[in-house]
Design a protein around this motif. Sequence first.
Motif, PDB file in Angstrom:
ATOM      1  N   ASN A 100       0.797  -1.228   0.000  1.00  0.00           N
ATOM      2  CA  ASN A 100       0.000   0.000   0.000  1.00  0.00           C
ATOM      3  C   ASN A 100       0.828   1.275   0.000  1.00  0.00           C
ATOM      4  N   ARG A 130      -4.332 -12.769   9.340  1.00  0.00           N
ATOM      5  CA  ARG A 130      -4.430 -11.467   8.660  1.00  0.00           C
ATOM      6  C   ARG A 130      -3.351 -10.572   9.251  1.00  0.00           C
ATOM      7  N   SER A 132      -0.807  -6.953   8.900  1.00  0.00           N
ATOM      8  CA  SER A 132      -0.531  -5.652   8.288  1.00  0.00           C
ATOM      9  C   SER A 132       0.788  -5.159   8.853  1.00  0.00           C
ATOM     10  N   GLU A 134       2.586  -1.991   9.758  1.00  0.00           N
ATOM     11  CA  GLU A 134       2.351  -0.572  10.019  1.00  0.00           C
ATOM     12  C   GLU A 134       3.664   0.193   9.964  1.00  0.00           C
ATOM     13  N   LYS A 140      -0.982   5.067   6.342  1.00  0.00           N
ATOM     14  CA  LYS A 140      -1.241   3.855   5.579  1.00  0.00           C
ATOM     15  C   LYS A 140      -0.226   2.768   5.941  1.00  0.00           C
ATOM     16  N   ASN A 141      -0.676   1.526   5.880  1.00  0.00           N
ATOM     17  CA  ASN A 141       0.207   0.379   6.102  1.00  0.00           C
ATOM     18  C   ASN A 141       1.114   0.161   4.902  1.00  0.00           C
ATOM     19  N   PHE A 143       2.009  -2.920   3.920  1.00  0.00           N
ATOM     20  CA  PHE A 143       1.295  -3.977   3.219  1.00  0.00           C
ATOM     21  C   PHE A 143       0.251  -4.599   4.116  1.00  0.00           C
ATOM     22  N   GLU A 144      -0.647  -5.319   3.464  1.00  0.00           N
ATOM     23  CA  GLU A 144      -1.648  -6.139   4.129  1.00  0.00           C
ATOM     24  C   GLU A 144      -1.709  -7.452   3.381  1.00  0.00           C
TER      25      GLU A 144
END
Length: 154
Positions: A100, A130, A132, A134, A140-141, A143-144
């Motif tokens: 992201n 799940r 992420s 940070e 915004k992260n 990635f996720e």
Amino acid sequence: MSRLIINNFEEFAQLEGEELGVSDYLKITQEQIDLFADATLDHQWIHVDPERARRESPYGSAIAHGYLTLSVLPHLWAQVVQVNNVKMMVNYGIEKLRFNQPVLVNDEVRLRAALQSISNLRGVIKTEIRVSLEIKDRPKNAFEATVVFLYHFQ
């Protein structure tokens, strides 16, 4: 940070749908980026030429490889959860991975993880976590994704 301790499938299963925890922050340095570039043979200037990146990049800095940020996941995961009584754990897959936002040199990142699902496949425990990554002080992260681990308990 204190790690969550899991000793067996039953304890793991009780956490389905729950956040498991958050790791400590890890600083991503230019040295790490350069070593990753050497290991992967990916020497794109946006990663390994800080001066050019400062001048020409839209980020004003060199950035970490997306796969470098992904590669710190095992280190950060070990800070979140300690799974005991395991003969073997296998990285089985990564689903719905989205990068992201780039991680700049000297950014600090941490992992946030939640147990999305867990199932017993004839003695092999399949978990879908799940995650992420940070970035400290960024909205915004990096990635996720959903990571899939297979645990073989003793």
